[in-house]
Motif scaffolding. Structure first.
Motif, PDB file in Angstrom:
ATOM      1  N   PRO A  22       2.794   3.682  -3.754  1.00 52.71           N
ATOM      2  CA  PRO A  22       2.573   5.009  -4.363  1.00 52.71           C
ATOM      3  C   PRO A  22       3.334   6.123  -3.653  1.00 52.71           C
ATOM      4  O   PRO A  22       3.868   7.038  -4.293  1.00 52.71           O
ATOM      5  CB  PRO A  22       1.054   5.203  -4.254  1.00 52.71           C
ATOM      6  CG  PRO A  22       0.504   3.811  -4.196  1.00 52.71           C
ATOM      7  CD  PRO A  22       1.514   3.018  -3.430  1.00 52.71           C
ATOM      8  N   GLU A  23       3.386   6.048  -2.322  1.00 50.72           N
ATOM      9  CA  GLU A  23       4.130   7.054  -1.561  1.00 50.72           C
ATOM     10  C   GLU A  23       5.620   6.971  -1.883  1.00 50.72           C
ATOM     11  O   GLU A  23       6.291   7.997  -2.041  1.00 50.72           O
ATOM     12  CB  GLU A  23       3.904   6.829  -0.067  1.00 50.72           C
ATOM     13  CG  GLU A  23       4.583   7.853   0.817  1.00 50.72           C
ATOM     14  CD  GLU A  23       4.292   7.627   2.298  1.00 50.72           C
ATOM     15  OE1 GLU A  23       4.935   8.291   3.122  1.00 50.72           O
ATOM     16  OE2 GLU A  23       3.438   6.781   2.602  1.00 50.72           O
TER      17      GLU A  23
ATOM     18  N   SER B 227      -6.582   9.306 -11.666  1.00 51.23           N
ATOM     19  CA  SER B 227      -5.462   8.719 -10.936  1.00 51.23           C
ATOM     20  C   SER B 227      -4.422   8.078 -11.849  1.00 51.23           C
ATOM     21  O   SER B 227      -3.330   7.712 -11.390  1.00 51.23           O
ATOM     22  CB  SER B 227      -5.978   7.672  -9.943  1.00 51.23           C
ATOM     23  OG  SER B 227      -6.648   6.626 -10.629  1.00 51.23           O
ATOM     24  N   ASN B 228      -4.725   7.914 -13.137  1.00 50.01           N
ATOM     25  CA  ASN B 228      -3.757   7.336 -14.084  1.00 50.01           C
ATOM     26  C   ASN B 228      -2.820   8.384 -14.690  1.00 50.01           C
ATOM     27  O   ASN B 228      -1.963   8.033 -15.504  1.00 50.01           O
ATOM     28  CB  ASN B 228      -4.497   6.618 -15.223  1.00 50.01           C
ATOM     29  CG  ASN B 228      -5.248   5.393 -14.732  1.00 50.01           C
ATOM     30  OD1 ASN B 228      -4.727   4.633 -13.919  1.00 50.01           O
ATOM     31  ND2 ASN B 228      -6.473   5.204 -15.208  1.00 50.01           N
TER      32      ASN B 228
ATOM     33  N   TYR C  18      -3.297  11.115  -1.788  1.00 48.52           N
ATOM     34  CA  TYR C  18      -4.587  11.176  -2.490  1.00 48.52           C
ATOM     35  C   TYR C  18      -4.495  10.883  -3.980  1.00 48.52           C
ATOM     36  O   TYR C  18      -5.481  11.018  -4.702  1.00 48.52           O
ATOM     37  CB  TYR C  18      -5.215  12.561  -2.295  1.00 48.52           C
ATOM     38  CG  TYR C  18      -5.390  12.941  -0.848  1.00 48.52           C
ATOM     39  CD1 TYR C  18      -6.407  12.372  -0.081  1.00 48.52           C
ATOM     40  CD2 TYR C  18      -4.523  13.854  -0.240  1.00 48.52           C
ATOM     41  CE1 TYR C  18      -6.556  12.711   1.259  1.00 48.52           C
ATOM     42  CE2 TYR C  18      -4.665  14.187   1.094  1.00 48.52           C
ATOM     43  CZ  TYR C  18      -5.684  13.614   1.843  1.00 48.52           C
ATOM     44  OH  TYR C  18      -5.822  13.943   3.171  1.00 48.52           O
ATOM     45  N   GLY C  19      -3.304  10.503  -4.463  1.00 51.60           N
ATOM     46  CA  GLY C  19      -3.139  10.268  -5.894  1.00 51.60           C
ATOM     47  C   GLY C  19      -3.963   9.122  -6.432  1.00 51.60           C
ATOM     48  O   GLY C  19      -4.244   9.058  -7.629  1.00 51.60           O
ATOM     49  N   GLY C  20      -4.362   8.187  -5.566  1.00 53.12           N
ATOM     50  CA  GLY C  20      -5.177   7.062  -6.021  1.00 53.12           C
ATOM     51  C   GLY C  20      -6.650   7.384  -6.157  1.00 53.12           C
ATOM     52  O   GLY C  20      -7.430   6.548  -6.643  1.00 53.12           O
ATOM     53  N   ASN C  21      -7.054   8.588  -5.757  1.00 51.70           N
ATOM     54  CA  ASN C  21      -8.460   8.980  -5.862  1.00 51.70           C
ATOM     55  C   ASN C  21      -8.782   9.457  -7.279  1.00 51.70           C
ATOM     56  O   ASN C  21      -7.890   9.855  -8.024  1.00 51.70           O
ATOM     57  CB  ASN C  21      -8.765  10.113  -4.871  1.00 51.70           C
ATOM     58  CG  ASN C  21      -8.637   9.646  -3.434  1.00 51.70           C
ATOM     59  OD1 ASN C  21      -8.751   8.455  -3.156  1.00 51.70           O
ATOM     60  ND2 ASN C  21      -8.385  10.570  -2.527  1.00 51.70           N
TER      61      ASN C  21
ATOM     62  N   ASP D 223       0.823  -1.218   0.000  1.00 48.05           N
ATOM     63  CA  ASP D 223       0.000   0.000   0.000  1.00 48.05           C
ATOM     64  C   ASP D 223       0.853   1.262   0.000  1.00 48.05           C
ATOM     65  O   ASP D 223       0.396   2.325  -0.433  1.00 48.05           O
ATOM     66  CB  ASP D 223      -0.925   0.011   1.219  1.00 48.05           C
ATOM     67  CG  ASP D 223      -2.030  -1.039   1.109  1.00 48.05           C
ATOM     68  OD1 ASP D 223      -2.279  -1.518  -0.019  1.00 48.05           O
ATOM     69  OD2 ASP D 223      -2.618  -1.382   2.150  1.00 48.05           O
TER      70      ASP D 223
ATOM     71  N   SER E  74      -2.629  15.291  -8.933  1.00 50.55           N
ATOM     72  CA  SER E  74      -1.714  15.264 -10.080  1.00 50.55           C
ATOM     73  C   SER E  74      -1.522  16.655 -10.673  1.00 50.55           C
ATOM     74  O   SER E  74      -0.415  17.003 -11.109  1.00 50.55           O
ATOM     75  CB  SER E  74      -2.238  14.310 -11.157  1.00 50.55           C
ATOM     76  OG  SER E  74      -2.263  12.975 -10.685  1.00 50.55           O
TER      77      SER E  74
ATOM     78  N   SER F  56       1.031  11.481  -2.860  1.00 52.20           N
ATOM     79  CA  SER F  56       1.163  10.148  -2.289  1.00 52.20           C
ATOM     80  C   SER F  56      -0.052   9.767  -1.447  1.00 52.20           C
ATOM     81  O   SER F  56      -0.435   8.596  -1.389  1.00 52.20           O
ATOM     82  CB  SER F  56       2.430  10.067  -1.435  1.00 52.20           C
ATOM     83  OG  SER F  56       2.373  10.975  -0.346  1.00 52.20           O
TER      84      SER F  56
END
Length: 204
Positions: free
Chosen positions: A49-50, A177-178, A106-109, A46, A115, A104
């Protein structure tokens, strides 16, 4: 001699700011306390990403510092305008740990804003670096070894990264997020820019 002292002070101050920015990046690298042993692998995955955001920002700050260091081997004179452009560069450098943390966390939201903020900060870093170099050359602050061809070669190299990151800003509202995948375009873009610069230098 009168111009050498403020120029040296500006470079030493800049080095300190770069070092502080790298330290602040590392402070965000941490795992939650009290993780059960059976959850350690999942928590490490998990945290990828960070780790990616940290590594990207570290490489960018390191490369910008090396470019800054190289520039000031060739910039010989000081001016207030150069100092203000240098402060603009340092502004974006000290902003980078904060936008890295947002990316890191909130980038997956689906939201594009992590971004967008990150790409805007990186663009500001490279645009201010390129602007400072161009200003120094146009104002005659560089040594005699920097001719028009050398100035253009370095300036074009500095514009590769912001071109990719600026393109990713509107793309973020579609890709969400991509969006970070777009940033990998910097590798072929830098290679193409380098080859074109080498080819033009060979022709001349």
């Amino acid at each position: 001699m009168e111009k050498a002292i403020p120029l040296e002070r500006m470079v030493f101050f800049s080095d300190a700011v770069f070092a502080i920015a790298l330290t602040l990046l590392a402070l965000d690298l941490k795992l939650p306390l009290g993780i059960p042993p059976d959850r350690l692998n999942a928590e490490l995955i998990d945290g990828l990403p960070e780790l990616f955001a940290f590594a990207l920002s570290f490489v960018i700050i390191a490369r910008v510092w090396m470019s800054h260091h190289t520039d000031f081997f060739r910039i010989r004179d000081f001016s207030p305008g150069l100092a203000w452009l240098n402060m603009l560069l340092l502004f974006f450098i000290v902003m980078l740990p904060a936008t890295t943390s947002v990316l890191s966390d909130y980038g997956g939201n689906p939201s594009p804003w992590p971004s967008v903020l990150y790409a805007a900060t990186i663009s500001g870093v490279y645009l201010s670096l390129a602007g400072m170099w161009s200003y120094a050359w146009r104002k005659g602050l560089t040594d005699d070894s920097v001719d028009a061809q050398e100035h253009r070669r370095i300036f074009r190299g500095r514009m590769t990264a912001p071109a990719v990151f600026l393109v990713s800003i509107p793309a973020a509202f579609i890709l969400g997020s991509n969006t970070p995948y777009v940033w990998f375009l910097i590798l072929p873009a830098a290679l193409i820019s380098r080859r074109l610069s080498g080819r033009k230098a060979g022709v001349r």
